[in-house]
Motif scaffolding. Structure first.
Motif, PDB file in Angstrom:
ATOM      1  N   ALA B 111       0.861  -1.192   0.000  1.00  0.00           N
ATOM      2  CA  ALA B 111       0.000   0.000   0.000  1.00  0.00           C
ATOM      3  C   ALA B 111       0.898   1.243   0.000  1.00  0.00           C
ATOM      4  O   ALA B 111       2.108   1.135   0.228  1.00  0.00           O
ATOM      5  CB  ALA B 111      -0.878  -0.026   1.245  1.00  0.00           C
ATOM      6  N   PRO B 112       0.328   2.430  -0.251  1.00  0.00           N
ATOM      7  CA  PRO B 112       1.135   3.652  -0.188  1.00  0.00           C
ATOM      8  C   PRO B 112       1.808   3.795   1.183  1.00  0.00           C
ATOM      9  O   PRO B 112       1.261   3.368   2.203  1.00  0.00           O
ATOM     10  CB  PRO B 112       0.103   4.761  -0.409  1.00  0.00           C
ATOM     11  N   ALA B 113       2.996   4.395   1.187  1.00  0.00           N
ATOM     12  CA  ALA B 113       3.779   4.486   2.432  1.00  0.00           C
ATOM     13  C   ALA B 113       3.107   5.380   3.475  1.00  0.00           C
ATOM     14  O   ALA B 113       2.500   6.400   3.143  1.00  0.00           O
ATOM     15  CB  ALA B 113       5.162   5.028   2.104  1.00  0.00           C
ATOM     16  N   LEU B 114       3.228   4.942   4.747  1.00  0.00           N
ATOM     17  CA  LEU B 114       2.738   5.771   5.857  1.00  0.00           C
ATOM     18  C   LEU B 114       3.794   6.823   6.206  1.00  0.00           C
ATOM     19  O   LEU B 114       3.470   7.925   6.640  1.00  0.00           O
ATOM     20  CB  LEU B 114       2.459   4.901   7.090  1.00  0.00           C
ATOM     21  N   ALA B 115       5.066   6.445   6.058  1.00  0.00           N
ATOM     22  CA  ALA B 115       6.179   7.369   6.318  1.00  0.00           C
ATOM     23  C   ALA B 115       7.377   6.911   5.494  1.00  0.00           C
ATOM     24  O   ALA B 115       7.491   5.728   5.175  1.00  0.00           O
ATOM     25  CB  ALA B 115       6.529   7.364   7.802  1.00  0.00           C
ATOM     26  N   THR B 116       8.253   7.852   5.165  1.00  0.00           N
ATOM     27  CA  THR B 116       9.448   7.528   4.383  1.00  0.00           C
ATOM     28  C   THR B 116      10.692   8.017   5.117  1.00  0.00           C
ATOM     29  O   THR B 116      10.722   9.144   5.609  1.00  0.00           O
ATOM     30  CB  THR B 116       9.366   8.210   2.997  1.00  0.00           C
ATOM     31  N   HIS B 117      11.701   7.117   5.237  1.00  0.00           N
ATOM     32  CA  HIS B 117      12.947   7.490   5.903  1.00  0.00           C
ATOM     33  C   HIS B 117      14.099   7.319   4.930  1.00  0.00           C
ATOM     34  O   HIS B 117      14.407   6.192   4.545  1.00  0.00           O
ATOM     35  CB  HIS B 117      13.179   6.595   7.134  1.00  0.00           C
ATOM     36  N   PRO B 118      14.746   8.421   4.546  1.00  0.00           N
ATOM     37  CA  PRO B 118      15.878   8.308   3.604  1.00  0.00           C
ATOM     38  C   PRO B 118      17.038   7.541   4.217  1.00  0.00           C
ATOM     39  O   PRO B 118      17.308   7.663   5.405  1.00  0.00           O
ATOM     40  CB  PRO B 118      16.273   9.764   3.342  1.00  0.00           C
TER      41      PRO B 118
END
Lengths: 307, 155
Positions: B111-118
């Motif tokens: 599913a679409p991301a809840l949060a993104t961490h580089p």
């Protein structure tokens, strides 16, 4: 583009066919864009998209061949002009048709064998999450319409022009709408929870496309290797060519009569006779007399050139 | 040669218009409603899960519980065994941090991301995964993931 190189009765149909192919490219491109926007991760949609892309090959080949045929004069480098550009285009179109069928068959059989369950998720549109399947169904429905109308108009024109390239494009359009219908059935089947629906539909339809493509490849290869003229829609000998050869054989029973096809035209050779050797009056009356481009007489073996 | 497209379209249109789509191939949504539980796998992240991530996961689970009327039954493990269980139908949902270009993308549906961490040039995405082909269930997960991400201001 002028069509002065063609017999008078073919000029207006050729003009219509060229205009139709420009429309074909316009509508096919719009289908490629619409399908590309909604294809998502669905393999069936990707296959349908590749198929729509390949469907551009025959109309482009037709237009290139028509231009070459009309503009290229006889020259020392091309002493027979460019009439065979159409034959080459026919071969390219036939290979595209076959490739589409083979690609579809491979993809669908592979999905069926692996029992892959295709996911069609949602997309956010105007703040709402919409199931992508609805958009795919809309795109597939749109992709059905142009090929049905264009294909129906190409068939009678291809018959009038005796143009196998145009006929193959009509087959391509048939393949297009059938794939579109299979794609719709597939997406609807997936939506109803039947994972195998679209692969099965695609596999069955691809068999028909492979068959049409193989038939066209055989006929186009025959044309390129100087085979006898084939009928427009089969690998059998063209009726008018068979009549012409039959009449020549009656008139010149001791000579060898050969024929080959150059684009839409037929070239005949009578080997071992002169025109005045005819045993009966030569009156070749064909439904399309323009099909006979020329009759060459090769009276005797030329010394030093074998038989 | 061109006979039949109209009738074919008509049959398709009738078939589609009378249907409630999408449905699940293996009936996950119905199984959740019947059992009253959502079997969720939470991928352990070597203690690197932030407080914010934990809240996002909790919000997603609460939303899914509310929408299905079922209770979450949580299993914690590393991501690979959980994804294998999801693929085999032993779990309904897996939530964890996955590489944006994880090779699992072909085997399960994210599913679409809840949060993104580089992470250097790559990135880790906190996201939920469902079993391939379970289109109704996946549609629900995607909708609720988008809603949670929107609330959290995730781009």
């Amino acid at each position: 583009m002028t069509y002065d190189h063609l017999p008078q009765e073919l000029r207006a149909p050729m003009h219509r066919a060229v205009r139709l192919e420009y429309w074909n490219i316009f509508w096919s491109t719009s289908v490629v864009i619409v399908m590309g926007l909604v294809m998502g991760q669905s393999q069936a949609m990707k296959t349908a998209w590749v198929e729509d892309l390949l469907a551009l090959v025959p109309p482009i080949a037709f237009l290139v061949a028509a231009r070459l045929e009309s503009t290229a004069d006889h020259s020392p480098r091309f002493p027979f002009g460019m009439r065979r550009a159409n034959s080459l285009g026919f071969f390219v179109a036939a290979v595209s048709l076959f490739a589409i069928g083979a690609l579809m068959l491979f993809e669908s059989a592979s999905t069926l064998l692996k029992q892959e369950h295709v996911t069609i998720g949602t997309i956010e549109l105007f703040g709402q999450s919409i199931w992508l399947g609805w958009l795919m169904l809309g795109a597939q429905l749109y992709s059905l319409i142009p090929p049905i109308f264009i294909g129906n108009r190409e068939l009678p024109l291809s018959n009038t022009l005796q143009d196998k390239l145009l006929h193959t494009d009509a087959l391509m359009n048939k393949a297009n709408w059938m794939t579109g219908a299979a794609g719709m059935a597939g997406v609807a089947g997936l939506g109803l929870g039947y994972w195998w629906a679209d692969s099965l539909a695609a596999a069955l339809i691809s068999l028909d496309i492979v068959h049409d493509g193989f038939k066209a490849m055989k006929a186009s290869s025959a044309e390129l290797v100087d085979g006898a003229p084939r009928a427009l829609d089969s690998d059998g000998i063209a009726e008018d060519a068979a009549i012409a050869v039959g009449l020549l054989r009656i008139a010149y029973p001791d000579a060898e009569v050969r024929m080959r096809e150059t684009g839409r035209f037929i070239k005949l050779e009578v080997k071992g006779a002169r025109p005045e050797d005819a045993r009966s009056p030569l009156d070749i009356d064909l439904p399309r007399p323009w099909r006979i481009d020329d009759i060459a007489f090769i009276p005797d073996p030329i010394p030093g050139l074998g038989d | 040669m061109f006979a039949g497209p109209r009738s074919l379209c008509l049959i398709l249109a009738l078939a589609i218009s009378g249907c409630d789509m999408p449905r699940d191939v293996e009936g996950t949504t119905e199984a959740i409603a019947t059992a009253g539980t959502i079997r969720i796998g939470l991928a352990e992240n070597s203690g690197k899960t932030t407080q914010d991530d934990a809240q996002l996961v909790s919000r997603l689970i609460t939303r899914l519980e509310r929408k299905t009327g079922a209770h979450a039954q949580i299993t914690r493990a590393t991501s690979e065994p959980l994804l294998l269980d999801l693929e085999a139908g032993e779990l309904d949902l897996v939530i964890g941090s996955f590489a944006a270009k994880t090779p699992w993308v072909k085997r399960v549906s994210f599913a679409p991301a809840l949060a993104t961490h580089p992470r250097g040039e790559a990135s880790l995405e906190l996201k939920a995964a469902g079993r391939n082909g379970e289109n109704r269930w996946i549609s629900l997960i995607e909708r609720e993931s988008r809603a949670v991400a929107k609330e959290a201001g995730t781009p």
